[in-house]
Enzyme design. Structure first.
Site, PDB file in Angstrom:
ATOM      1  N   HIS A  72      35.890 -14.359  -2.340  1.00  0.00           N
ATOM      2  CA  HIS A  72      34.880 -15.158  -3.451  1.00  0.00           C
ATOM      3  C   HIS A  72      35.756 -15.768  -4.448  1.00  0.00           C
ATOM      4  O   HIS A  72      34.926 -16.570  -5.173  1.00  0.00           O
ATOM      5  CB  HIS A  72      33.782 -14.280  -3.844  1.00  0.00           C
ATOM      6  CG  HIS A  72      34.184 -13.376  -5.038  1.00  0.00           C
ATOM      7  ND1 HIS A  72      34.837 -12.144  -4.697  1.00  0.00           N
ATOM      8  CD2 HIS A  72      34.226 -13.419  -6.191  1.00  0.00           C
ATOM      9  CE1 HIS A  72      35.204 -11.613  -5.905  1.00  0.00           C
ATOM     10  NE2 HIS A  72      34.875 -12.235  -6.847  1.00  0.00           N
TER      11      HIS A  72
HETATM   12  C1  UD1 Z   1      31.399 -13.463 -10.861  1.00  0.00           C
HETATM   13  C2  UD1 Z   1      32.739 -13.147 -11.887  1.00  0.00           C
HETATM   14  C3  UD1 Z   1      33.999 -12.502 -11.289  1.00  0.00           C
HETATM   15  C4  UD1 Z   1      33.561 -11.529 -10.137  1.00  0.00           C
HETATM   16  C5  UD1 Z   1      32.397 -11.920  -9.310  1.00  0.00           C
HETATM   17  C6  UD1 Z   1      31.759 -11.047  -8.506  1.00  0.00           C
HETATM   18  C7  UD1 Z   1      32.975 -14.275 -13.943  1.00  0.00           C
HETATM   19  C8  UD1 Z   1      33.863 -15.474 -14.566  1.00  0.00           C
HETATM   20  N1  UD1 Z   1      33.348 -13.990 -12.672  1.00  0.00           N
HETATM   21  O1  UD1 Z   1      32.230 -14.463 -10.151  1.00  0.00           O
HETATM   22  O2  UD1 Z   1      34.987 -12.049 -12.009  1.00  0.00           O
HETATM   23  O3  UD1 Z   1      34.694 -10.986  -9.392  1.00  0.00           O
HETATM   24  O4  UD1 Z   1      31.213 -12.328 -10.042  1.00  0.00           O
HETATM   25  O5  UD1 Z   1      30.932 -11.088  -7.540  1.00  0.00           O
HETATM   26  O6  UD1 Z   1      32.552 -13.681 -14.552  1.00  0.00           O
HETATM   27  N2  UD1 Z   1      25.121 -17.154  -7.149  1.00  0.00           N
HETATM   28  C9  UD1 Z   1      23.835 -16.914  -6.444  1.00  0.00           C
HETATM   29  N3  UD1 Z   1      23.381 -15.710  -6.697  1.00  0.00           N
HETATM   30  C10 UD1 Z   1      23.741 -14.683  -7.557  1.00  0.00           C
HETATM   31  C11 UD1 Z   1      25.158 -15.068  -8.253  1.00  0.00           C
HETATM   32  C12 UD1 Z   1      25.745 -16.457  -8.198  1.00  0.00           C
HETATM   33  O7  UD1 Z   1      23.665 -17.690  -5.641  1.00  0.00           O
HETATM   34  O8  UD1 Z   1      23.216 -13.804  -7.858  1.00  0.00           O
HETATM   35  C13 UD1 Z   1      25.932 -18.360  -6.950  1.00  0.00           C
HETATM   36  C14 UD1 Z   1      25.541 -19.570  -7.649  1.00  0.00           C
HETATM   37  O9  UD1 Z   1      25.750 -20.663  -6.943  1.00  0.00           O
HETATM   38  C15 UD1 Z   1      26.888 -19.470  -8.573  1.00  0.00           C
HETATM   39  C16 UD1 Z   1      28.029 -18.949  -7.685  1.00  0.00           C
HETATM   40  O10 UD1 Z   1      27.412 -17.995  -6.891  1.00  0.00           O
HETATM   41  O11 UD1 Z   1      27.188 -20.815  -9.111  1.00  0.00           O
HETATM   42  C17 UD1 Z   1      29.239 -18.065  -8.408  1.00  0.00           C
HETATM   43  O12 UD1 Z   1      28.648 -17.108  -9.347  1.00  0.00           O
HETATM   44  P1  UD1 Z   1      29.331 -16.874 -10.850  1.00  0.00           P
HETATM   45  O13 UD1 Z   1      28.684 -15.585 -11.500  1.00  0.00           O
HETATM   46  O14 UD1 Z   1      29.456 -18.093 -11.436  1.00  0.00           O
HETATM   47  O15 UD1 Z   1      30.638 -16.392 -10.267  1.00  0.00           O
HETATM   48  P2  UD1 Z   1      31.093 -15.487  -9.162  1.00  0.00           P
HETATM   49  O16 UD1 Z   1      31.995 -16.024  -8.229  1.00  0.00           O
HETATM   50  O17 UD1 Z   1      30.090 -14.646  -8.627  1.00  0.00           O
END
Ligand code: UD1
Length: 363
Positions: free
Chosen positions: A202
């Site tokens: 991811h």
């Molecule tokens: C975040 C953490 C990362 C961790 C990861 C575990 C930071 C900077 N990053 O990254 O360190 O390894 O979580 O999973 O804090 N989204 C959904 N549903 C959710 C959450 C996210 O659809 O419940 C999608 C959204 O489109 C979002 C993207 O996933 O824009 C990324 O989510 P985000 O929380 O920004 O970063 P992660 O890649 O999950």
């Protein structure tokens, strides 16, 4: 007051919450920032880990780093003003960790950082920035592996604030291993009694770059010709597969099983019987080391070096072709064996809460 925000936080807070029950004079509150919000990225973990519902849910959701961090700060400040916690516990290295530490440090509320001192020395990783800043303002720092002690000393953090306690996430693994083994997920995915590899990817460095994501899918294609590959797809990865229009070829490969993100118990059940894990997660490098499962990490560095020096982890960089070739070494049983690092014994939460209780109750 403990803060959770994203998926890797829940398994670190669950053992602490349980250990605090031994101290009736300490009331432990849980604040969920809502950085992760999908049921399979959040709620399932509360159920699996037997965590009570959070006392406070901020619901900040996704956004750019600045937007997400700022929203958490604004909302968390209100909670801190209303509830006046004596101490705030943050874990890991996500945006919620940094945001809530910053808020507390301005109010002079002691900040406890669990999983302190880890460094990848790669500032292109947003988590590295979160780690460095959180450690620089934390008042109590709990370290999971010895490299953390050296890193914090090199950054001038006084030894008196730092405690080497082991890995609290492994407490969850030890506690829930038996329950996870009863999961029916292997049957549901049709891999019971079969050999299979498990994949989680991811990080932006792997999935936000089209060429890299395309090469990853080719690598999985190759590996799946040897063994079934199970790939629970993170929402970020799913979004990028669709944006880059790479999904179609996946549908035609029956030996590559794609599924939604899994709960804690289902994933642990699959991991325990896997022949190989391929990942860019932090926690999975540690869980595979504890379980003795071979792990290939698709990164050029790791903030968890003990998993390479003592454990079953190998850094593969972004060399996806080499990874497919090396998988064969693992399948033939010729991969290195590891050992469990010091103090990864299921008792880390006890050590942490004892230290916190000393500080809270003596003041
Ligand atoms: C975040 C953490 C990362 C961790 C990861 C575990 C930071 C900077 N990053 O990254 O360190 O390894 O979580 O999973 O804090 N989204 C959904 N549903 C959710 C959450 C996210 O659809 O419940 C999608 C959204 O489109 C979002 C993207 O996933 O824009 C990324 O989510 P985000 O929380 O920004 O970063 P992660 O890649 O999950």
């Amino acid at each position: 007051m403990s803060v959770v925000g994203a998926r890797p936080n829940f398994m670190k807070i669950a053992p602490l919450h349980k250990a605090f029950q031994k101290y009736p004079s300490i009331s432990h509150r849980i604040v969920h920032t809502g950085q992760h919000y999908d049921a399979n990225m959040s709620r399932v973990f509360f159920d699996d880990l037997e965590l009570p519902h959070p006392d406070v849910y901020l619901g900040v959701g996704s956004g750019s780093h600045a937007v997400q961090t700022a929203r958490i700060m604004v909302d968390f400040e209100k909670i801190v003003l209303a509830e006046e916690p004596n101490m705030v516990i943050v874990v890991g290295d996500v945006n919620s960790t940094l945001a809530c530490s910053l808020v507390c440090s301005k109010f002079l509320i002691p900040v406890v950082h669990v999983e302190a001192g880890l460094r990848s020395f790669d500032r292109t990783m947003p988590e590295e920035i979160n780690r460095i800043i959180t450690d620089s303002i934390a008042d109590l720092l709990f370290v999971s592996e010895r490299s953390g002690l050296t890193n914090l000393r090199n950054e001038g953090i006084p030894d008196s604030k730092v405690f080497f306690v082991g890995n609290v996430m492994i407490d969850s693994l030890v506690h829930f291993k038996e329950k996870a083994a009863r999961s029916t997920i292997r049957k549901a995915l049709g891999v019971e009694g079969k050999q299979y590899a498990i994949v989680t990817l991811h990080r932006p460095s792997n999935v936000d770059v089209r060429d890299n994501l395309a090469s990853i899918l080719s690598m999985l294609d190759k590996i799946s010709q040897r063994q079934t590959v199970i790939f629970p797809v993170h929402p970020r990865t799913r979004k990028m597969i669709s944006e880059f229009k790479l999904g179609e070829r996946l549908l035609s490969n029956a030996n590559l099983i794609l599924c939604d993100p899994l709960g804690y118990l289902e994933f642990l059940c699959l991991l325990e019987s896997a022949s190989l894990a391929i990942t860019d997660s932090g926690g999975i490098q540690e869980e595979t080391t504890y379980l003795g499962i071979p792990c290939f990490t698709m990164r050029e560095n790791t903030e968890r070096p003990v998993t390479v020096s003592e454990g079953t982890n190998t850094l593969m960089g972004f060399d996806y072709e080499k990874t497919a070739v090396e998988a064969e070494t693992v399948f033939q049983g010729n991969y290195k064996k590891g050992r469990v690092p010091e103090l990864w014994d299921g008792k880390t939460a006890e050590r942490i809460t004892k230290e916190i209780a000393n500080k809270l109750l003596l003041n």
